[in-house]
Design a protein around this motif. Structure first.
Motif, short mmCIF file in Angstrom:
data_model
loop_
_atom_site.label_atom_id
_atom_site.label_comp_id
_atom_site.label_asym_id
_atom_site.label_seq_id
_atom_site.Cartn_x
_atom_site.Cartn_y
_atom_site.Cartn_z
N MET A 1 0.84 -1.17 0.00
CA MET A 1 0.00 0.00 0.00
C MET A 1 0.89 1.23 0.00
O MET A 1 1.87 1.31 0.72
N GLY A 2 0.50 2.21 -0.79
CA GLY A 2 1.22 3.48 -0.84
C GLY A 2 0.66 4.46 0.17
O GLY A 2 -0.15 4.12 1.02
N LEU A 3 1.11 5.68 0.06
CA LEU A 3 0.63 6.74 0.94
C LEU A 3 -0.78 7.15 0.53
O LEU A 3 -1.12 7.15 -0.65
N VAL A 4 -1.59 7.50 1.51
CA VAL A 4 -2.97 7.91 1.26
C VAL A 4 -3.12 9.39 1.63
O VAL A 4 -2.73 9.79 2.73
N TYR A 5 -3.65 10.15 0.70
CA TYR A 5 -3.90 11.58 0.92
C TYR A 5 -5.38 11.86 0.74
O TYR A 5 -6.07 11.15 0.00
N THR A 6 -5.85 12.89 1.42
CA THR A 6 -7.23 13.32 1.26
C THR A 6 -7.30 14.83 1.49
O THR A 6 -6.39 15.42 2.04
N GLU A 7 -8.40 15.41 1.07
CA GLU A 7 -8.60 16.83 1.26
C GLU A 7 -9.53 17.05 2.45
O GLU A 7 -10.56 16.39 2.55
N THR A 31 -10.54 29.83 7.74
CA THR A 31 -10.74 28.51 7.17
C THR A 31 -9.60 28.18 6.22
O THR A 31 -9.10 29.07 5.53
N LYS A 32 -9.22 26.92 6.18
CA LYS A 32 -8.21 26.47 5.21
C LYS A 32 -8.56 25.08 4.71
O LYS A 32 -8.76 24.17 5.50
N THR A 33 -8.62 24.95 3.40
CA THR A 33 -8.80 23.64 2.77
C THR A 33 -7.42 23.19 2.29
O THR A 33 -6.71 23.96 1.64
N THR A 34 -7.06 21.97 2.66
CA THR A 34 -5.70 21.49 2.37
C THR A 34 -5.69 19.98 2.15
O THR A 34 -6.59 19.28 2.61
N THR A 35 -4.67 19.52 1.48
CA THR A 35 -4.47 18.09 1.30
C THR A 35 -3.60 17.59 2.45
O THR A 35 -2.59 18.22 2.79
N VAL A 36 -4.02 16.49 3.06
CA VAL A 36 -3.30 15.93 4.21
C VAL A 36 -2.94 14.48 3.94
O VAL A 36 -3.60 13.79 3.15
N MET A 37 -1.90 14.02 4.63
CA MET A 37 -1.54 12.61 4.57
C MET A 37 -2.27 11.88 5.69
O MET A 37 -2.26 12.34 6.84
N VAL A 38 -2.92 10.80 5.36
CA VAL A 38 -3.59 9.97 6.36
C VAL A 38 -2.51 9.13 7.03
O VAL A 38 -1.77 8.42 6.36
N VAL A 116 -12.06 5.10 7.34
CA VAL A 116 -11.06 4.03 7.28
C VAL A 116 -10.27 4.16 5.99
O VAL A 116 -10.75 4.73 5.00
N VAL A 117 -9.08 3.59 6.00
CA VAL A 117 -8.25 3.56 4.81
C VAL A 117 -8.66 2.36 3.97
O VAL A 117 -8.78 1.25 4.47
N ASP A 118 -8.89 2.60 2.69
CA ASP A 118 -9.15 1.53 1.72
C ASP A 118 -7.81 1.23 1.04
O ASP A 118 -7.39 1.96 0.15
N PRO A 119 -7.10 0.18 1.50
CA PRO A 119 -5.75 -0.07 0.99
C PRO A 119 -5.72 -0.47 -0.48
O PRO A 119 -4.77 -0.17 -1.19
N ARG A 120 -6.75 -1.13 -0.95
CA ARG A 120 -6.78 -1.55 -2.35
C ARG A 120 -6.79 -0.35 -3.29
O ARG A 120 -6.11 -0.33 -4.30
N ASN A 121 -7.59 0.65 -2.93
CA ASN A 121 -7.71 1.84 -3.79
C ASN A 121 -6.88 3.02 -3.30
O ASN A 121 -6.92 4.09 -3.90
N GLU A 122 -6.14 2.80 -2.20
CA GLU A 122 -5.29 3.84 -1.61
C GLU A 122 -6.05 5.16 -1.45
O GLU A 122 -5.66 6.21 -1.94
N THR A 123 -7.17 5.05 -0.73
CA THR A 123 -8.02 6.21 -0.51
C THR A 123 -8.65 6.13 0.88
O THR A 123 -8.55 5.11 1.56
N LEU A 124 -9.30 7.19 1.26
CA LEU A 124 -10.01 7.24 2.53
C LEU A 124 -11.50 7.16 2.25
O LEU A 124 -11.99 7.83 1.33
#
Length: 136
Positions: A1-7, A31-38, A116-124
């Motif tokens: 699994m790679g790194l997972v990022y989300t906004e 307010t701040k909208t940003t991309t974060v590492m899970v 939760v982290v979806d490891p197959r799709n590398e997403t949250l």
């Protein structure tokens, strides 16, 4: 699994209360909208000093934490702030790592947001789907 990022969107919770009471306008809420590492290895939200200043968050204490290399340090805690992921909200404080290049979304906010982290799709994803959460 790679790194997972989300906004996510971060909001100064004190500003929200001031707007609710009519002391400031809704559009003045910092307010701040940003991309974060899970990061399921982090216990909370980790921000840097620049974001703390941009949101106007107050430092109210220190908490111990470990860096990725195992080094133990004391970090400032700042808040309160709201974390928004899609339509989900969590009120919390943040650990401030002054020179952090990435913002980390840790285990406690993930649990509170029912994510939760979806490891197959590398997403949250929402633990029970991404449907609207109804709060009582």
């Amino acid at each position: 699994m790679g790194l997972v990022y989300t906004e996510i969107t971060l909001k100064n919770a004190n500003d929200k209360m001031m707007a609710k009471k009519g002391y400031i306008k809704e559009e003045d809420i910092r307010t701040k909208t940003t991309t974060v590492m899970v990061d399921t290895g982090a216990w909370t939200l980790v921000i840097n000093e620049a974001i703390r200043e941009e949101l106007g968050l107050e430092i109210y204490g220190k908490e111990p934490g470990n860096l990725a290399d195992g080094q133990k340090m004391l970090f400032d805690m700042a808040g309160p702030l709201e974390i928004w992921w899609k339509n989900r909200r969590f009120l919390t404080d943040a650990l401030v790592a002054p020179n952090a290049t990435e913002i980390l979304l840790g285990a406690i906010p993930l649990e509170a947001l029912d994510l939760v982290v979806d490891p197959r799709n590398e997403t949250l994803v929402g633990r029970h789907g991404d449907q609207v959460m109804h709060r009582v």
